[in-house]
Design a protein around this motif. Sequence first.
Motif, mmCIF file in Angstrom:
data_model
loop_
_atom_site.group_PDB
_atom_site.id
_atom_site.type_symbol
_atom_site.label_atom_id
_atom_site.label_comp_id
_atom_site.label_asym_id
_atom_site.label_seq_id
_atom_site.Cartn_x
_atom_site.Cartn_y
_atom_site.Cartn_z
ATOM 1 N N ALA A 53 -3.551 -1.007 7.322
ATOM 2 C CA ALA A 53 -4.210 -0.822 6.026
ATOM 3 C C ALA A 53 -5.687 -0.458 6.162
ATOM 4 O O ALA A 53 -6.168 0.456 5.475
ATOM 5 C CB ALA A 53 -4.044 -2.071 5.167
ATOM 6 N N MET B 253 0.833 -1.172 0.000
ATOM 7 C CA MET B 253 0.000 0.000 0.000
ATOM 8 C C MET B 253 0.884 1.245 0.000
ATOM 9 O O MET B 253 1.841 1.332 0.758
ATOM 10 C CB MET B 253 -0.907 -0.009 1.239
ATOM 11 C CG MET B 253 -1.546 1.307 1.568
ATOM 12 S SD MET B 253 -2.589 1.246 3.042
ATOM 13 C CE MET B 253 -4.010 0.418 2.379
ATOM 14 N N GLU C 58 -3.173 0.389 -3.810
ATOM 15 C CA GLU C 58 -2.906 -0.975 -3.324
ATOM 16 C C GLU C 58 -1.810 -1.577 -4.183
ATOM 17 O O GLU C 58 -1.769 -1.384 -5.388
ATOM 18 C CB GLU C 58 -4.172 -1.834 -3.404
ATOM 19 C CG GLU C 58 -5.354 -1.256 -2.684
ATOM 20 C CD GLU C 58 -5.248 -1.293 -1.162
ATOM 21 O OE1 GLU C 58 -4.416 -2.039 -0.624
ATOM 22 O OE2 GLU C 58 -6.021 -0.566 -0.525
#
Length: 65
Positions: A45, A1, A64
């Motif tokens: 996340a 990420m 992502e």
Amino acid sequence: MKVFIDQDKCVASGQCVLAAADVFDQRDEDGVVILLNPDPPAELADDVRQAAAVCPALAIRVEEE
């Protein structure tokens, strides 16, 4: 990420800090977002995604990997 912010869009609402304080902070002088960690660990996340979702100015972008 990967996390990206647009300080020009930021309206200093602080929602990102409430959602993910380990990744976002605010400047003292005007409250504009500061990105503390552009590569947050996997355990953060969901918090980062939540921060992006609640940002009223859409100043946070998450990619992502």
